[in-house]
Design a protein around this motif. Structure first.
Motif, PDB file in Angstrom:
ATOM      1  N   ARG A  37       7.440  -1.449   7.298  1.00  0.00           N
ATOM      2  CA  ARG A  37       8.372  -0.362   7.013  1.00  0.00           C
ATOM      3  C   ARG A  37       8.235   0.016   5.554  1.00  0.00           C
ATOM      4  O   ARG A  37       8.032  -0.853   4.703  1.00  0.00           O
ATOM      5  CB  ARG A  37       9.790  -0.857   7.244  1.00  0.00           C
ATOM      6  N   PRO A  38       8.382   1.294   5.238  1.00  0.00           N
ATOM      7  CA  PRO A  38       8.375   1.671   3.812  1.00  0.00           C
ATOM      8  C   PRO A  38       9.495   0.961   3.069  1.00  0.00           C
ATOM      9  O   PRO A  38      10.598   0.807   3.592  1.00  0.00           O
ATOM     10  CB  PRO A  38       8.610   3.178   3.830  1.00  0.00           C
ATOM     11  N   ARG A  39       9.196   0.512   1.870  1.00  0.00           N
ATOM     12  CA  ARG A  39      10.215  -0.178   1.073  1.00  0.00           C
ATOM     13  C   ARG A  39      11.198   0.832   0.498  1.00  0.00           C
ATOM     14  O   ARG A  39      12.385   0.595   0.423  1.00  0.00           O
ATOM     15  CB  ARG A  39       9.502  -0.955  -0.043  1.00  0.00           C
ATOM     16  N   ARG A  40      10.689   1.980   0.073  1.00  0.00           N
ATOM     17  CA  ARG A  40      11.550   3.010  -0.519  1.00  0.00           C
ATOM     18  C   ARG A  40      10.826   4.356  -0.453  1.00  0.00           C
ATOM     19  O   ARG A  40       9.610   4.421  -0.477  1.00  0.00           O
ATOM     20  CB  ARG A  40      11.831   2.656  -1.970  1.00  0.00           C
ATOM     21  N   ARG A  41      11.592   5.412  -0.439  1.00  0.00           N
ATOM     22  CA  ARG A  41      11.068   6.782  -0.483  1.00  0.00           C
ATOM     23  C   ARG A  41      11.680   7.492  -1.678  1.00  0.00           C
ATOM     24  O   ARG A  41      12.820   7.241  -2.041  1.00  0.00           O
ATOM     25  CB  ARG A  41      11.432   7.556   0.785  1.00  0.00           C
ATOM     26  N   SER A  42      10.905   8.386  -2.262  1.00  0.00           N
ATOM     27  CA  SER A  42      11.434   9.284  -3.274  1.00  0.00           C
ATOM     28  C   SER A  42      11.191  10.692  -2.743  1.00  0.00           C
ATOM     29  O   SER A  42      10.771  10.862  -1.601  1.00  0.00           O
ATOM     30  CB  SER A  42      10.740   9.054  -4.623  1.00  0.00           C
ATOM     31  N   THR A  43      11.426  11.675  -3.558  1.00  0.00           N
ATOM     32  CA  THR A  43      11.239  13.056  -3.110  1.00  0.00           C
ATOM     33  C   THR A  43       9.801  13.326  -2.673  1.00  0.00           C
ATOM     34  O   THR A  43       9.568  13.976  -1.668  1.00  0.00           O
ATOM     35  CB  THR A  43      11.618  14.036  -4.240  1.00  0.00           C
ATOM     36  N   HIS A  44       8.836  12.792  -3.430  1.00  0.00           N
ATOM     37  CA  HIS A  44       7.433  13.102  -3.156  1.00  0.00           C
ATOM     38  C   HIS A  44       6.594  11.904  -2.712  1.00  0.00           C
ATOM     39  O   HIS A  44       5.467  12.092  -2.259  1.00  0.00           O
ATOM     40  CB  HIS A  44       6.778  13.715  -4.396  1.00  0.00           C
ATOM     41  N   PHE A  45       7.097  10.682  -2.828  1.00  0.00           N
ATOM     42  CA  PHE A  45       6.283   9.499  -2.561  1.00  0.00           C
ATOM     43  C   PHE A  45       6.968   8.529  -1.601  1.00  0.00           C
ATOM     44  O   PHE A  45       8.185   8.534  -1.471  1.00  0.00           O
ATOM     45  CB  PHE A  45       5.993   8.738  -3.871  1.00  0.00           C
ATOM     46  N   VAL A  46       6.139   7.696  -0.966  1.00  0.00           N
ATOM     47  CA  VAL A  46       6.611   6.583  -0.149  1.00  0.00           C
ATOM     48  C   VAL A  46       5.985   5.322  -0.721  1.00  0.00           C
ATOM     49  O   VAL A  46       4.785   5.296  -1.023  1.00  0.00           O
ATOM     50  CB  VAL A  46       6.191   6.736   1.331  1.00  0.00           C
ATOM     51  N   LEU A  47       6.787   4.276  -0.869  1.00  0.00           N
ATOM     52  CA  LEU A  47       6.328   3.004  -1.411  1.00  0.00           C
ATOM     53  C   LEU A  47       6.308   1.958  -0.302  1.00  0.00           C
ATOM     54  O   LEU A  47       7.284   1.807   0.435  1.00  0.00           O
ATOM     55  CB  LEU A  47       7.284   2.534  -2.521  1.00  0.00           C
ATOM     56  N   TYR A  48       5.184   1.257  -0.185  1.00  0.00           N
ATOM     57  CA  TYR A  48       5.052   0.116   0.713  1.00  0.00           C
ATOM     58  C   TYR A  48       4.701  -1.087  -0.151  1.00  0.00           C
ATOM     59  O   TYR A  48       3.878  -0.985  -1.057  1.00  0.00           O
ATOM     60  CB  TYR A  48       3.909   0.317   1.711  1.00  0.00           C
ATOM     61  N   ARG A  95       1.437  -9.330  -4.754  1.00  0.00           N
ATOM     62  CA  ARG A  95       1.871  -8.214  -3.904  1.00  0.00           C
ATOM     63  C   ARG A  95       0.768  -7.179  -3.735  1.00  0.00           C
ATOM     64  O   ARG A  95      -0.007  -6.939  -4.636  1.00  0.00           O
ATOM     65  CB  ARG A  95       3.049  -7.463  -4.514  1.00  0.00           C
ATOM     66  N   ASP A  96       0.787  -6.565  -2.595  1.00  0.00           N
ATOM     67  CA  ASP A  96       0.003  -5.365  -2.359  1.00  0.00           C
ATOM     68  C   ASP A  96       0.993  -4.214  -2.415  1.00  0.00           C
ATOM     69  O   ASP A  96       2.017  -4.221  -1.721  1.00  0.00           O
ATOM     70  CB  ASP A  96      -0.671  -5.387  -0.991  1.00  0.00           C
ATOM     71  N   ILE A  97       0.696  -3.243  -3.259  1.00  0.00           N
ATOM     72  CA  ILE A  97       1.572  -2.082  -3.420  1.00  0.00           C
ATOM     73  C   ILE A  97       0.784  -0.850  -2.998  1.00  0.00           C
ATOM     74  O   ILE A  97      -0.347  -0.648  -3.446  1.00  0.00           O
ATOM     75  CB  ILE A  97       2.013  -1.937  -4.891  1.00  0.00           C
ATOM     76  N   LEU A  98       1.376  -0.057  -2.133  1.00  0.00           N
ATOM     77  CA  LEU A  98       0.723   1.155  -1.681  1.00  0.00           C
ATOM     78  C   LEU A  98       1.674   2.319  -1.936  1.00  0.00           C
ATOM     79  O   LEU A  98       2.836   2.271  -1.529  1.00  0.00           O
ATOM     80  CB  LEU A  98       0.402   1.039  -0.187  1.00  0.00           C
ATOM     81  N   LEU A  99       1.194   3.325  -2.633  1.00  0.00           N
ATOM     82  CA  LEU A  99       1.969   4.549  -2.871  1.00  0.00           C
ATOM     83  C   LEU A  99       1.277   5.689  -2.146  1.00  0.00           C
ATOM     84  O   LEU A  99       0.057   5.871  -2.280  1.00  0.00           O
ATOM     85  CB  LEU A  99       2.036   4.867  -4.362  1.00  0.00           C
ATOM     86  N   ARG A 100       2.058   6.441  -1.375  1.00  0.00           N
ATOM     87  CA  ARG A 100       1.508   7.557  -0.616  1.00  0.00           C
ATOM     88  C   ARG A 100       2.281   8.818  -0.962  1.00  0.00           C
ATOM     89  O   ARG A 100       3.523   8.816  -0.942  1.00  0.00           O
ATOM     90  CB  ARG A 100       1.623   7.271   0.881  1.00  0.00           C
ATOM     91  N   LEU A 101       1.557   9.879  -1.286  1.00  0.00           N
ATOM     92  CA  LEU A 101       2.197  11.175  -1.514  1.00  0.00           C
ATOM     93  C   LEU A 101       2.641  11.698  -0.160  1.00  0.00           C
ATOM     94  O   LEU A 101       1.856  11.707   0.795  1.00  0.00           O
ATOM     95  CB  LEU A 101       1.214  12.144  -2.180  1.00  0.00           C
ATOM     96  N   GLN A 102       3.912  12.136  -0.051  1.00  0.00           N
ATOM     97  CA  GLN A 102       4.450  12.573   1.244  1.00  0.00           C
ATOM     98  C   GLN A 102       4.954  14.012   1.234  1.00  0.00           C
ATOM     99  O   GLN A 102       5.389  14.511   2.258  1.00  0.00           O
ATOM    100  CB  GLN A 102       5.577  11.645   1.670  1.00  0.00           C
ATOM    101  N   ILE A 124       7.314   7.728  -9.867  1.00  0.00           N
ATOM    102  CA  ILE A 124       6.440   6.560  -9.759  1.00  0.00           C
ATOM    103  C   ILE A 124       7.022   5.388 -10.535  1.00  0.00           C
ATOM    104  O   ILE A 124       7.018   4.251 -10.054  1.00  0.00           O
ATOM    105  CB  ILE A 124       5.012   6.897 -10.237  1.00  0.00           C
ATOM    106  N   SER A 125       7.551   5.642 -11.725  1.00  0.00           N
ATOM    107  CA  SER A 125       8.163   4.562 -12.510  1.00  0.00           C
ATOM    108  C   SER A 125       9.318   3.925 -11.745  1.00  0.00           C
ATOM    109  O   SER A 125       9.459   2.698 -11.706  1.00  0.00           O
ATOM    110  CB  SER A 125       8.669   5.083 -13.850  1.00  0.00           C
ATOM    111  N   GLY A 126      10.149   4.758 -11.137  1.00  0.00           N
ATOM    112  CA  GLY A 126      11.265   4.241 -10.358  1.00  0.00           C
ATOM    113  C   GLY A 126      10.806   3.417  -9.167  1.00  0.00           C
ATOM    114  O   GLY A 126      11.367   2.356  -8.872  1.00  0.00           O
ATOM    115  N   LEU A 127       9.772   3.886  -8.484  1.00  0.00           N
ATOM    116  CA  LEU A 127       9.259   3.148  -7.332  1.00  0.00           C
ATOM    117  C   LEU A 127       8.608   1.830  -7.760  1.00  0.00           C
ATOM    118  O   LEU A 127       8.746   0.809  -7.082  1.00  0.00           O
ATOM    119  CB  LEU A 127       8.277   4.009  -6.539  1.00  0.00           C
ATOM    120  N   LEU A 128       7.918   1.835  -8.891  1.00  0.00           N
ATOM    121  CA  LEU A 128       7.314   0.588  -9.369  1.00  0.00           C
ATOM    122  C   LEU A 128       8.378  -0.402  -9.828  1.00  0.00           C
ATOM    123  O   LEU A 128       8.184  -1.617  -9.716  1.00  0.00           O
ATOM    124  CB  LEU A 128       6.293   0.871 -10.476  1.00  0.00           C
TER     125      LEU A 128
END
Length: 153
Positions: A37-48, A95-102, A124-128
């Motif tokens: 499951r995605p860990r968090r979403r922002s307006t433009h990105f999804v963080l796994y 950790r494996d971190i994956l950022l996807r533009l959504q 991106i800073s907030g997601l990291l």
């Protein structure tokens, strides 16, 4: 006056390098992170984020043409993600971190690269920051009484 045939000595960038060991490179590596499951979403990105059992954190970036049709935009986003990760990679060990533009950056709101850069940096800073938090512990599997066969799947 520069001399011909003399090349400047390249300095080591080991403190800020982004070696291959710090990247998700194989399809299986990306798939195993996307399966979560995605860990968090922002307006433009999804963080796994998932534990990788290694000492070094690894980064994967997905920026598709659907959301950033111009190569310059895709490259800008990837450069920013890598640079922000690189500066904080000691926080992401194991950790494996994956950022996807959504989502697209609408031209009306993001007419300049500076506007895209500012928004990307903040998101991106907030997601990291979230990726650096301790990972949730997986619940233990219930113990089966001895002698009972495993239930068919």
């Amino acid at each position: 006056m520069p001399q011909h045939g003399v090349f400047p000595v390249l300095t080591s960038v080991s403190d800020h390098a982004f070696p291959k060991a710090a990247r998700l490179t194989k399809t299986d590596e990306f798939s195993s992170v996307f399966a979560l499951r995605p860990r968090r979403r922002s307006t433009h990105f999804v963080l796994y984020v998932r534990a990788n059992g290694q000492q070094q954190g690894r980064l994967g970036i997905v920026v598709g043409k659907k959301f950033a049709p111009r190569a310059a935009e895709r490259n800008l986003v990837k450069r920013m993600v890598r640079e922000l990760f690189r500066g904080r990679q000691d926080q992401f060990g194991g950790r494996d971190i994956l950022l996807r533009l959504q989502a697209k950056f609408p031209r009306a709101e993001f007419a300049s690269r500076t506007a895209i850069r500012r928004t990307c940096h903040a998101e991106i800073s907030g997601l990291l920051d979230i990726a650096a938090r301790p990972l949730p512990v997986a619940p233990p599997e219930p113990a089966r009484p001895a002698g009972l066969p495993a239930s068919p799947a």
